[in-house]
Enzyme design. Structure first.
Site, short mmCIF file in Angstrom:
data_model
loop_
_atom_site.label_atom_id
_atom_site.label_comp_id
_atom_site.label_asym_id
_atom_site.label_seq_id
_atom_site.Cartn_x
_atom_site.Cartn_y
_atom_site.Cartn_z
N LYS A 7 -8.78 2.70 18.15
CA LYS A 7 -9.42 2.33 16.87
C LYS A 7 -9.00 0.91 16.47
CE LYS A 7 -9.66 3.32 11.96
NZ LYS A 7 -9.09 3.99 10.79
N ASP B 240 -7.90 -4.62 1.35
CA ASP B 240 -8.85 -3.75 0.69
C ASP B 240 -10.02 -3.57 1.64
OD1 ASP B 240 -9.24 -2.14 -1.63
OD2 ASP B 240 -10.95 -3.41 -2.12
N THR B 241 -10.49 -2.34 1.70
CA THR B 241 -11.55 -2.02 2.65
C THR B 241 -12.69 -1.31 1.94
OG1 THR B 241 -10.03 -1.82 4.51
CG2 THR B 241 -12.07 -0.60 4.70
N THR C 246 0.84 -1.20 0.00
CA THR C 246 0.00 0.00 0.00
C THR C 246 0.87 1.24 0.00
OG1 THR C 246 -1.83 1.15 1.12
CG2 THR C 246 -0.17 0.18 2.53
N HIS D 66 -1.28 6.00 6.49
CA HIS D 66 -2.11 5.77 7.68
C HIS D 66 -2.23 4.27 7.97
CE1 HIS D 66 -3.54 9.94 7.83
NE2 HIS D 66 -3.56 9.88 6.52
N ASP E 50 -13.36 8.12 8.56
CA ASP E 50 -13.32 8.09 10.03
C ASP E 50 -14.15 9.19 10.72
OD1 ASP E 50 -11.83 5.81 10.22
OD2 ASP E 50 -9.92 6.78 10.66
N ASN F 109 -0.69 3.90 1.37
CA ASN F 109 -1.44 4.65 2.38
C ASN F 109 -0.66 4.64 3.71
OD1 ASN F 109 -3.23 5.36 4.44
ND2 ASN F 109 -5.01 4.70 3.27
N GLY G 186 -9.77 8.77 5.73
CA GLY G 186 -10.94 8.28 5.01
C GLY G 186 -12.25 8.75 5.64
N ARG H 68 -10.01 -3.33 10.07
CA ARG H 68 -8.64 -3.69 9.71
C ARG H 68 -7.89 -4.24 10.91
NH1 ARG H 68 -8.07 -0.08 6.62
NH2 ARG H 68 -7.53 1.41 8.22
P1 IMP Z 1 -8.73 1.04 0.35
O1 IMP Z 1 -8.75 -0.19 1.14
O2 IMP Z 1 -7.48 1.82 0.61
O3 IMP Z 1 -9.01 0.81 -1.11
O4 IMP Z 1 -9.86 1.95 0.97
C1 IMP Z 1 -11.09 2.19 0.36
C2 IMP Z 1 -11.69 3.47 0.91
O5 IMP Z 1 -12.12 3.27 2.24
C3 IMP Z 1 -10.75 4.68 0.92
O6 IMP Z 1 -11.51 5.82 0.57
C4 IMP Z 1 -10.29 4.76 2.33
O7 IMP Z 1 -10.02 6.06 2.69
C5 IMP Z 1 -11.49 4.21 3.08
N1 IMP Z 1 -11.03 3.52 4.29
C6 IMP Z 1 -10.26 2.40 4.35
N2 IMP Z 1 -10.02 2.08 5.63
C7 IMP Z 1 -10.63 3.03 6.39
C8 IMP Z 1 -10.72 3.25 7.79
O8 IMP Z 1 -10.16 2.53 8.64
N3 IMP Z 1 -11.45 4.32 8.17
C9 IMP Z 1 -12.06 5.15 7.29
N4 IMP Z 1 -11.99 5.00 5.98
C10 IMP Z 1 -11.28 3.94 5.52
#
Ligand code: IMP
Length: 192
Positions: A172, A69-70, A8, A12, A152, A10, A150, A178
């Site tokens: 958190k 992936d989230t 990643t 954070h 949050d 990211n 994101g 996650r």
């Molecule tokens: P990805 O897993 O980085 O593709 O995340 C997909 C979307 O969900 C992105 O817009 C992230 O900012 C948001 N996201 C992923 N994890 C979190 C979290 O723990 N809190 C808030 N937003 C999240």
């Protein structure tokens, strides 16, 4: 200490995970290995995307790695933005753009229930394994807090009185999607 690559960009996510494995596993970022390009993420499910990202990095470095992936699934929006959570407000949109769109789509909705889901794909010696976590909660009507990332600031986990963006990273991690998926991954990695 065992080394594992996290697929990643990211920061954070890297910080959150490093916090959880301090002194146990050395988490190596792809940036530190010279990979600065975005990793393709074109699947229709969280599992497909996690797998795609992990495979991309494994092919490049031939070293154990994992990707997550989230998605945020909102009941009143029939599960949207879901797997499209990152690009909800359009390609190259910011966290703020996504939150603005979510709050406007949720205006006047009584049912505020939502759920974050994470799928992690680990590739170890070329073999794939998956770990999942989920966290239920509600979407607020305005932003609260400035920590995290994101969505949050607009997500309050079930049973709590503050948003993810008002909580410390440690708090958190204890309850987040996650955090749950990562603990399953860590438990697996440390058993060996
Ligand atoms: P990805 O897993 O980085 O593709 O995340 C997909 C979307 O969900 C992105 O817009 C992230 O900012 C948001 N996201 C992923 N994890 C979190 C979290 O723990 N809190 C808030 N937003 C999240």
């Amino acid at each position: 200490m065992r080394q594992i690559i996290i697929a990643t960009h990211n920061q954070h996510k890297i910080d959150e995970i490093q916090e959880m494995v301090k002194g146990k596993i050395d988490i190596v970022s792809i940036k530190s290995l010279g990979l600065n390009k975005d990793i393709p993420e074109t699947g229709d499910t969280l599992k497909d995307n996690a797998k795609q990202k992990a495979e991309y990095v494994y092919k490049k470095f031939q070293k154990d790695c994992f990707a997550d992936d989230t998605g945020l699934e909102v009941e009143a929006l029939d599960g949207r933005p879901g797997v499209y959570s990152a690009r909800y407000a359009g390609e190259k949109c910011s966290f703020d753009d996504n939150i603005n769109l979510l709050l406007s789509e949720m205006e006047g909705k009584i049912n505020r229930k939502a759920c974050f889901k994470t799928v992690i794909c680990l590739i170890e010696d070329g073999k794939e394994m998956f770990f999942e976590g989920k966290c239920e909660g509600v979407i607020t009507t305005e932003r609260y807090g400035n920590k995290g990332f994101g969505y949050d600031p607009v997500f309050i986990p079930k049973g709590y009185g503050e948003s993810f963006a008002e909580m410390s990273k440690e708090d958190k991690n204890k309850i987040s999607h996650r955090g749950i998926a990562t603990r399953k991954l860590i438990e697996y990695l440390l058993k060996k």
